[in-house]
Design a protein around this motif. Structure first.
Motif, PDB file in Angstrom:
ATOM      1  N   ALA A 113       0.556  -7.299  -0.680  1.00  0.00           N
ATOM      2  CA  ALA A 113       0.905  -6.814   0.707  1.00  0.00           C
ATOM      3  C   ALA A 113       2.204  -5.783   0.788  1.00  0.00           C
ATOM      4  N   ILE A 114       3.285  -6.404   0.111  1.00  0.00           N
ATOM      5  CA  ILE A 114       4.350  -5.486   0.074  1.00  0.00           C
ATOM      6  C   ILE A 114       4.127  -3.929  -0.232  1.00  0.00           C
ATOM      7  N   VAL A 115       3.592  -4.107  -1.443  1.00  0.00           N
ATOM      8  CA  VAL A 115       3.075  -2.741  -2.063  1.00  0.00           C
ATOM      9  C   VAL A 115       2.298  -2.136  -1.170  1.00  0.00           C
ATOM     10  N   GLU A 116       1.469  -2.420  -0.591  1.00  0.00           N
ATOM     11  CA  GLU A 116       0.582  -1.763   0.435  1.00  0.00           C
ATOM     12  C   GLU A 116       1.346  -1.126   1.486  1.00  0.00           C
ATOM     13  N   ARG A 117       2.221  -1.997   1.864  1.00  0.00           N
ATOM     14  CA  ARG A 117       3.065  -1.549   3.158  1.00  0.00           C
ATOM     15  C   ARG A 117       3.786  -0.397   2.796  1.00  0.00           C
ATOM     16  N   ILE A 118       4.362  -0.411   1.599  1.00  0.00           N
ATOM     17  CA  ILE A 118       5.360   0.593   0.923  1.00  0.00           C
ATOM     18  C   ILE A 118       4.390   1.877   0.835  1.00  0.00           C
ATOM     19  N   ALA A 119       3.076   1.657   0.327  1.00  0.00           N
ATOM     20  CA  ALA A 119       2.375   2.929  -0.150  1.00  0.00           C
ATOM     21  C   ALA A 119       1.832   3.465   1.253  1.00  0.00           C
ATOM     22  N   VAL A 120       1.658   2.801   2.305  1.00  0.00           N
ATOM     23  CA  VAL A 120       1.450   3.286   3.664  1.00  0.00           C
ATOM     24  C   VAL A 120       2.445   4.049   4.135  1.00  0.00           C
ATOM     25  N   GLY A 121       3.748   3.516   3.936  1.00  0.00           N
ATOM     26  CA  GLY A 121       4.743   4.333   4.529  1.00  0.00           C
ATOM     27  C   GLY A 121       5.086   5.440   3.815  1.00  0.00           C
ATOM     28  N   ALA A 122       4.868   5.544   2.395  1.00  0.00           N
ATOM     29  CA  ALA A 122       5.223   7.036   1.725  1.00  0.00           C
ATOM     30  C   ALA A 122       4.243   8.087   2.103  1.00  0.00           C
ATOM     31  N   LYS A 123       3.312   7.847   2.528  1.00  0.00           N
ATOM     32  CA  LYS A 123       2.540   8.727   3.014  1.00  0.00           C
ATOM     33  C   LYS A 123       3.063   9.677   3.962  1.00  0.00           C
ATOM     34  N   ASP A 124       4.167   9.166   4.800  1.00  0.00           N
ATOM     35  CA  ASP A 124       4.696  10.099   5.907  1.00  0.00           C
ATOM     36  C   ASP A 124       6.221  10.298   5.303  1.00  0.00           C
ATOM     37  N   CYS A 125       6.383  10.134   4.044  1.00  0.00           N
ATOM     38  CA  CYS A 125       7.543  10.656   3.635  1.00  0.00           C
ATOM     39  C   CYS A 125       7.559  11.941   2.890  1.00  0.00           C
ATOM     40  N   ASP A 126       8.362  13.020   3.274  1.00  0.00           N
ATOM     41  CA  ASP A 126       8.426  14.111   2.563  1.00  0.00           C
ATOM     42  C   ASP A 126       9.047  14.311   1.406  1.00  0.00           C
ATOM     43  N   PHE A 127       9.636  13.210   0.967  1.00  0.00           N
ATOM     44  CA  PHE A 127      10.320  13.090  -0.488  1.00  0.00           C
ATOM     45  C   PHE A 127       9.448  12.520  -1.519  1.00  0.00           C
ATOM     46  N   TYR A 128       8.323  11.882  -0.981  1.00  0.00           N
ATOM     47  CA  TYR A 128       7.427  11.240  -1.732  1.00  0.00           C
ATOM     48  C   TYR A 128       6.813  12.121  -2.810  1.00  0.00           C
ATOM     49  N   ASP A 129       6.814  11.828  -4.037  1.00  0.00           N
ATOM     50  CA  ASP A 129       6.312  12.680  -5.183  1.00  0.00           C
ATOM     51  C   ASP A 129       5.293  11.770  -5.867  1.00  0.00           C
ATOM     52  N   SER A 130       4.046  11.965  -5.490  1.00  0.00           N
ATOM     53  CA  SER A 130       3.119  11.126  -6.327  1.00  0.00           C
ATOM     54  C   SER A 130       3.058  11.110  -7.609  1.00  0.00           C
ATOM     55  N   SER A 131       3.436  12.138  -8.332  1.00  0.00           N
ATOM     56  CA  SER A 131       3.495  12.515  -9.722  1.00  0.00           C
ATOM     57  C   SER A 131       4.368  11.727 -10.376  1.00  0.00           C
ATOM     58  N   LEU A 132       5.497  11.227  -9.659  1.00  0.00           N
ATOM     59  CA  LEU A 132       6.462  10.160  -9.955  1.00  0.00           C
ATOM     60  C   LEU A 132       6.267   8.746  -9.691  1.00  0.00           C
ATOM     61  N   GLY A 133       5.564   8.586  -8.760  1.00  0.00           N
ATOM     62  CA  GLY A 133       4.939   7.121  -8.369  1.00  0.00           C
ATOM     63  C   GLY A 133       5.909   6.386  -7.386  1.00  0.00           C
ATOM     64  N   LEU A 134       5.610   5.475  -6.860  1.00  0.00           N
ATOM     65  CA  LEU A 134       6.222   4.618  -5.781  1.00  0.00           C
ATOM     66  C   LEU A 134       7.524   4.151  -6.536  1.00  0.00           C
ATOM     67  N   PHE A 135       8.435   3.904  -5.723  1.00  0.00           N
ATOM     68  CA  PHE A 135       9.798   2.879  -6.265  1.00  0.00           C
ATOM     69  C   PHE A 135       9.368   1.520  -5.753  1.00  0.00           C
ATOM     70  N   LEU A 136       8.919   0.650  -6.559  1.00  0.00           N
ATOM     71  CA  LEU A 136       8.592  -0.538  -6.118  1.00  0.00           C
ATOM     72  C   LEU A 136       9.692  -1.747  -6.250  1.00  0.00           C
ATOM     73  N   PRO A 137       9.746  -2.651  -5.439  1.00  0.00           N
ATOM     74  CA  PRO A 137      10.575  -3.852  -5.478  1.00  0.00           C
ATOM     75  C   PRO A 137      10.249  -4.541  -6.954  1.00  0.00           C
ATOM     76  N   ASP A 138      11.146  -5.220  -7.525  1.00  0.00           N
ATOM     77  CA  ASP A 138      11.006  -6.072  -8.954  1.00  0.00           C
ATOM     78  C   ASP A 138       9.887  -7.343  -8.513  1.00  0.00           C
ATOM     79  N   ARG A 139       8.988  -7.227  -9.395  1.00  0.00           N
ATOM     80  CA  ARG A 139       7.974  -8.436  -9.069  1.00  0.00           C
ATOM     81  C   ARG A 139       8.558  -9.617  -9.016  1.00  0.00           C
ATOM     82  N   ASP A 140       9.480  -9.861  -9.907  1.00  0.00           N
ATOM     83  CA  ASP A 140      10.030 -11.475 -10.164  1.00  0.00           C
ATOM     84  C   ASP A 140      11.296 -11.695  -9.226  1.00  0.00           C
ATOM     85  N   GLY A 141      11.828 -10.488  -8.744  1.00  0.00           N
ATOM     86  CA  GLY A 141      12.961 -10.617  -7.697  1.00  0.00           C
ATOM     87  C   GLY A 141      14.276 -10.961  -8.700  1.00  0.00           C
TER      88      GLY A 141
END
Length: 330
Positions: A113-141
């Motif tokens: 769910a966190i990843v999905e929220r980030i992906a939705v937010g990235a769509k509105d960010c002018d600095f997001y480069d899909s070729s580089l991918g999202l910066f995601l939080p560490d899975r195990d923290g």
């Protein structure tokens, strides 16, 4: 995405802070003039406001001692320290560069769910480069902080990943150099300077910022820097210590053994400066491995206990429950 420089963002922020400072100072002085005129105090008071009494901060690249004593004066290093703290927060899931405000501050942790929220937010960010991918939080923290690149999710590796994905691949090295120059730590390369900052100074700054009530907790084997890692207290659960032990402390023990064997072999066959360096490195590895071996026993004990924390009790009470594992708060 157009490549971006942290230096440019810093200068823009510096100018914005200065303008806000000057505007507030002008407003306060204008109010003083009005009240002086109303009460006929022209001969007794002046409308001028001292810089130290203006209640917003401004950024001075190299503040002197007198300026440092004034309220709300920050340096370039302060700003970069704040940036690195934010980046760590993004690693641990507290923040995301694609989401305004807090990303997660308690409740059920659902990574998908966190990843999905980030992906939705990235769509509105002018600095997001899909070729580089999202910066995601560490899975195990859990983010390792060590004196060499022993882990794939090492704090310096992930910092470089953040800078690359947010500011662009083309400016990565220039941006890392800017960060390193602002920190002023020792090191032969920007990554080494940044690593030394995380290893020696990051947690001191974090404790200062949060007035000794840290939201990121640092597991710490001791003064030899054999093993450290960061964890976000809101992501702590009863099995967190066990994960630190099996996935990180045990891995660190194995890597240190390998490094120690390599250093000893080099010391036996090499000559001159190479041999001296190998001997020195072997001595360091021996101390670190001994420290981590002792630390593993303590971590094992706490892992078996599966302690719970209650956030309503506050940071001080909860930190004390794991005090033997964490960096001492003085």
């Amino acid at each position: 995405m157009m490549p971006r420089l942290i230096r440019d963002k810093y200068l823009a922020h510096q100018q914005e802070c200065l303008e806000r400072f000057n505007q507030l100072k002008a407003n306060e002085e204008e109010l003083n003039r009005i009240f002086i005129d109303i009460y006929g105090l022209q001969g007794e008071l002046t409308p001028e406001v001292a810089d130290r009494d203006v209640t917003v901060y401004r950024i001075i690249d190299n503040p002197n001692e007198e300026e440092r004593k004034m309220a709300y004066v920050r340096s370039m290093r302060d700003e970069i320290v704040s940036l690195l703290s934010y980046i760590v927060g993004c690693m641990l899931g507290r923040y995301s560069p694609y989401v305004d405000g807090l990303l997660y501050a308690g409740g059920e942790w659902n990574y998908e769910a966190i990843v999905e929220r980030i992906a939705v937010g990235a769509k509105d960010c002018d600095f997001y480069d899909s070729s580089l991918g999202l910066f995601l939080p560490d899975r195990d923290g859990i983010v390792p902080v060590t004196d060499d690149e022993y882990f794939a999710d090492d704090v310096v590796t992930r910092t470089a990943e953040f800078v690359k994905k947010v500011y662009g691949a083309q400016t990565l090295e220039e941006n890392l150099k800017f960060i390193a120059d602002a920190l002023g730590n020792k090191g032969d390369s920007p990554r080494e300077v940044i690593r030394n900052y995380y290893l020696n100074d990051f947690y001191k700054d974090h404790l200062k910022t949060y007035q000794k009530r840290p939201i990121y907790w640092q597991f710490d084997s001791g003064k030899q820097n054999g093993f450290k890692c960061l964890m976000y207290l809101h992501r702590y659960d009863r099995d967190s210590v066990a994960r630190v032990r099996t996935d990180y402390v045990h891995e660190q023990q194995e890597r240190l053994r390998t490094q120690l064997d390599d250093a000893r072999k080099t010391a036996e066959t090499a000559e001159g400066r190479m041999r001296a360096n190998a001997v020195k490195r072997a001595q360091k590895m021996e101390k670190q491995l001994a420290e981590v071996n002792q630390y593993e026993e303590i971590v094992h004990h706490y892992a078996d206990m599966r302690l719970e924390i209650d956030l309503d009790d506050g940071v001080k009470v909860n930190y004390a429950k794991l005090a033997d594992l964490l960096t001492k708060i003085k």
